[in-house]
Design an enzyme around this catalytic site. Structure first.
Site, PDB file in Angstrom:
ATOM      1  N   SER A 125      -4.876  14.666   9.335  1.00  0.00           N
ATOM      2  CA  SER A 125      -5.696  14.146   8.244  1.00  0.00           C
ATOM      3  C   SER A 125      -7.173  14.455   8.510  1.00  0.00           C
ATOM      4  O   SER A 125      -7.568  14.727   9.652  1.00  0.00           O
ATOM      5  CB  SER A 125      -5.466  12.650   8.072  1.00  0.00           C
ATOM      6  OG  SER A 125      -5.812  12.001   9.254  1.00  0.00           O
ATOM      7  N   CYS A 160      -8.800  17.086   7.468  1.00  0.00           N
ATOM      8  CA  CYS A 160      -9.055  18.512   7.674  1.00  0.00           C
ATOM      9  C   CYS A 160      -9.050  19.296   6.363  1.00  0.00           C
ATOM     10  O   CYS A 160      -9.088  20.516   6.374  1.00  0.00           O
ATOM     11  CB  CYS A 160      -8.032  19.117   8.630  1.00  0.00           C
ATOM     12  SG  CYS A 160      -8.216  18.568  10.326  1.00  0.00           S
ATOM     13  N   TYR A 211       0.836  -1.204   0.000  1.00  0.00           N
ATOM     14  CA  TYR A 211       0.000   0.000   0.000  1.00  0.00           C
ATOM     15  C   TYR A 211       0.875   1.260   0.000  1.00  0.00           C
ATOM     16  O   TYR A 211       1.841   1.351   0.768  1.00  0.00           O
ATOM     17  CB  TYR A 211      -0.951   0.026   1.211  1.00  0.00           C
ATOM     18  CG  TYR A 211      -1.515   1.400   1.415  1.00  0.00           C
ATOM     19  CD1 TYR A 211      -2.573   1.849   0.624  1.00  0.00           C
ATOM     20  CD2 TYR A 211      -0.947   2.300   2.302  1.00  0.00           C
ATOM     21  CE1 TYR A 211      -3.040   3.138   0.731  1.00  0.00           C
ATOM     22  CE2 TYR A 211      -1.407   3.598   2.421  1.00  0.00           C
ATOM     23  CZ  TYR A 211      -2.458   4.011   1.636  1.00  0.00           C
ATOM     24  OH  TYR A 211      -2.904   5.301   1.738  1.00  0.00           O
ATOM     25  N   HIS A 248       5.082  18.401   7.325  1.00  0.00           N
ATOM     26  CA  HIS A 248       3.868  17.832   6.720  1.00  0.00           C
ATOM     27  C   HIS A 248       2.935  18.983   6.346  1.00  0.00           C
ATOM     28  O   HIS A 248       1.911  19.205   6.991  1.00  0.00           O
ATOM     29  CB  HIS A 248       3.230  16.903   7.769  1.00  0.00           C
ATOM     30  CG  HIS A 248       2.143  16.034   7.247  1.00  0.00           C
ATOM     31  ND1 HIS A 248       1.210  15.446   8.066  1.00  0.00           N
ATOM     32  CD2 HIS A 248       1.833  15.616   5.991  1.00  0.00           C
ATOM     33  CE1 HIS A 248       0.372  14.711   7.349  1.00  0.00           C
ATOM     34  NE2 HIS A 248       0.724  14.803   6.093  1.00  0.00           N
TER      35      HIS A 248
HETATM   36  C1  OXD Z   1      -1.231  11.086   3.696  1.00  0.00           C
HETATM   37  C2  OXD Z   1      -1.363  11.128   5.159  1.00  0.00           C
HETATM   38  O1  OXD Z   1      -1.481  10.040   3.104  1.00  0.00           O
HETATM   39  O2  OXD Z   1      -1.047  12.169   5.745  1.00  0.00           O
HETATM   40  O3  OXD Z   1      -0.846  12.111   3.117  1.00  0.00           O
HETATM   41  O4  OXD Z   1      -1.796  10.133   5.753  1.00  0.00           O
HETATM   42 MN    MN Z   2      -0.061  13.585   4.466  1.00  0.00          MN
END
Ligand code: OXD
Ligand code: MN
Length: 598
Positions: free
Chosen positions: A250, A252, A199, A228
């Protein structure tokens, strides 16, 4: 044929091949001809399905194992020499022990299979920001995704020359056994080992594993930051573009904000939004002393469900060619794709994400999902209609503002500005979001997710905060302003108070006005909030009363946010013991004093 004479690369490759024992080793040169051969091979074995060439040119479909549909935080490790270096919120194991354990799993894992060698660059090849990785994998799906998400091929090896400064990434699909699945970072060795998954987030090793976990560690050592964060450029009617980075946990709406379409009346005035990145920013101090950002990726690995023409026109447009779809549904009538939230017409002749042929209308009417909630598109960034002209700029873009955010029904106001970089670091460190019905477990539970880096920090989070503080000292008065936003505040009827989506632009405009010193603000216990007159709400039909409610700070809510024994700031900080930077503790003391004086 090897694409390099680099001794460090070749020695490592020999060692990994001796362990995994592939039947064949193939170097990925980045040529379209080679990628096309691999697509054909993947289609012939059923690993990929070719979609409608007229409607979705160059697009393919892939289905993962049912037990392998998301990142696995409980199987993700940061293997630093000591546990303290990894810190209290990362899984840790002694590196020697982990190497020994995994070597057994990798032993012979590629027998009878092909090992692909993917040289890749995070960031434009040759940019001073960029870093090189080499991923070894036995999955064509990984090769084809890496070809979209990163810059790959011979040019990367040429740029590496005979240097040993590259991140060593090993991925083996093995038998996708979740009990033996490991996603392991060894920051000191610049090494990533991933096994038993196929994945995206677990196997496209340039993304979370390198560009966040390993890179955050390198950034701490080398004086830069891996975050991030999305990066967007906001163009005003004079044609001036100002850049903003934003970090959100996540669920948001990060990708939506990165590709925001301004409200029509602002478009008419000449405002535009340009996307530089939707997930990761690498930030360095430039020659002029300001903070500059690049997006180290070359594509978007976005969540498909919920993406529609209405919610994110630009993301959807990006998926119309040369895209790989994973775990969405197929419309068998025309070999296109579908997911929940794309439109209101689930295909009747559908294949759901697990592979069963179903009548999509009946299937979804019964409450089933055709696409997995974490199904994805892997789309080239160049497909995005609003991709920034600066996307390939090797020097990056100068950042005016950093925005943190979360989903908070009551606590955080629509927007506030921190007093300075140190306070802003505290605001990031105390970031939190409330769980939604989309995730398993109770709804509305507060989760702390500092700087949205909880699953991605490659060393002790307390040292990471310290690094933020040091960057602030270096930036001095050139530091970007730091803000916090909350699009998700609810009123007493549990209704959202702010329209969100394109209208978030109005908040970004206030943020930039503040950066340029064009407007004043109200000083409060938590920082500066807008004066109502300075927020542009033209045409929204929001009353002044509602707006002041949106911007209000409730003393008791905030005291609870600090004190709650399970989810509060104090309890969260306690796990870091005396590693918590004194400046962060001082900010907490100041917040408490301010709240008591309210
Ligand atoms: C992504 C995550 O897949 O932050 O970007 O989970
Ligand atoms: Mn991400």
């Amino acid at each position: 044929m090897a694409l390099t004479n680099n001794k460090a690369v070749l020695a490592w490759l020999d060692e990994m091949a001796a362990m995994t024992k592939p039947a064949e080793i193939v170097w990925i040169d980045g040529s379209e001809a080679q990628l096309e051969e691999l697509r054909k091979e993947a289609v012939s074995t059923g690993e990929m399905i070719k979609l409608n060439e007229e409607l979705l040119p160059g697009c393919y479909y892939h289905r993962t194992a049912e037990n392998d549909v998301a990142r696995v935080e409980d199987r993700t490790f940061i293997c630093t020499p000591t546990k303290e270096e990894a810190g209290p919120i990362n899984n840790w194991m002694d590196p020697k022990e982990m190497y020994a354990k995994l070597s057994k799993l990798y032993d012979g894992s590629m027998v009878g299979r092909t090992m692909y060698v993917i040289p890749y660059s995070m960031g434009p090849v040759g940019s001073p920001f960029s870093k090189i990785g080499v991923e070894l994998t036995d999955s064509i799906y990984v090769v084809l995704n890496m070809a979209i998400m990163t810059r790959i091929g011979k040019a990367v090896m040429d740029s590496l020359g005979d240097s040993d400064d590259f991140v060593k990434c090993l991925h083996a699909k093995k038998d996708v056994n979740p009990d033996d699945r490991y996603i392991v970072q060894f920051p000191q060795d610049k090494t990533i080992w991933s096994i038993n998954s196929a994945y995206g987030g677990n196997v496209l090793l340039g993304k979370k594993c390198f560009a966040l976990r390993i890179a955050s560690y390198l950034g701490m050592q080398e004086g830069w930051m891996a975050e991030h964060m999305l990066i967007l450029g906001l163009e005003n009617p004079k044609g001036e573009v100002k850049y903003i980075c934003a970090a959100f946990p996540s669920a948001c709406g990060k990708t939506n904000l990165a590709m925001l379409i301004p409200p029509e009346y602002l478009q008419k005035k000449g405002y535009k939004v340009w996307t530089v990145g939707d997930d990761i920013a690498w930030l360095r101090i430039g020659k002029d002393g300001r903070l500059y950002a690049i997006n180290p990726e070359a594509g978007f690995f976005g969540v498909a469900p919920g993406t529609s023409e209405k919610t994110n026109f630009n993301a959807l447009a990006a998926t119309k060619k040369n895209t790989i779809f994973t775990n969405v549904a197929i419309n068998n009538d025309d070999m296109t794709v579908w997911w929940e939230g794309l439109d209101k017409n689930p295909p009747e002749n559908a294949t759901e994400w697990k592979g069963a042929k179903v009548n999509g209308k009946e299937f979804t009417a019964d409450g089933n999902k055709l696409a997995h909630p974490n199904s994805r598109f892997t789309a080239p960034a160049v497909n995005c209609p609003c991709i920034s002209p600066e996307f390939e700029n090797p020097e990056g873009v100068p950042i005016s503002a950093i925005v943190f955010g979360g989903r908070r029904a009551k606590c955080a106001p629509l927007v506030y500005q921190s007093r300075d970089w140190t306070h802003g670091t505290f605001v990031g460190a105390t970031m939190a979001s409330e769980t939604t019905a989309a995730a398993a477990g109770a709804v509305g539970v507060v989760r702390r997710d500092p700087m949205a880096m909880k699953p991605f920090v490659g060393y002790n989070m307390a040292d990471y905060w310290n690094h933020w503080l040091e960057m602030g000292e270096k930036l001095g008065d050139k530091a970007p302003e730091i803000f916090h936003v909350n699009w998700f505040r609810k009123d007493e009827n549990d209704d959202f108070m702010w329209p969100g989506f394109g209208d978030n632009m109005r908040v970004l405009l206030w943020i930039l006005d503040r950066c340029e010193g064009k407007v004043g603000a109200k000083e409060t216990a938590i920082g500066y909030v807008p004066e109502i007159k300075d927020l542009d709400v033209e045409g929204l039909g929001i009353s002044e009363e509602k707006l002041s409610e949106l911007l209000a700070i409730d003393k008791q809510n905030w005291i609870d946010d600090v004190e709650d024994p399970a989810t509060g700031i104090k309890a969260y900080f306690a796990q870091f013991g005396d590693k918590l930077p004194a400046a962060i503790k001082a900010e907490l003391d100041k917040l408490e004093a301010n709240l008591n004086n309210m």
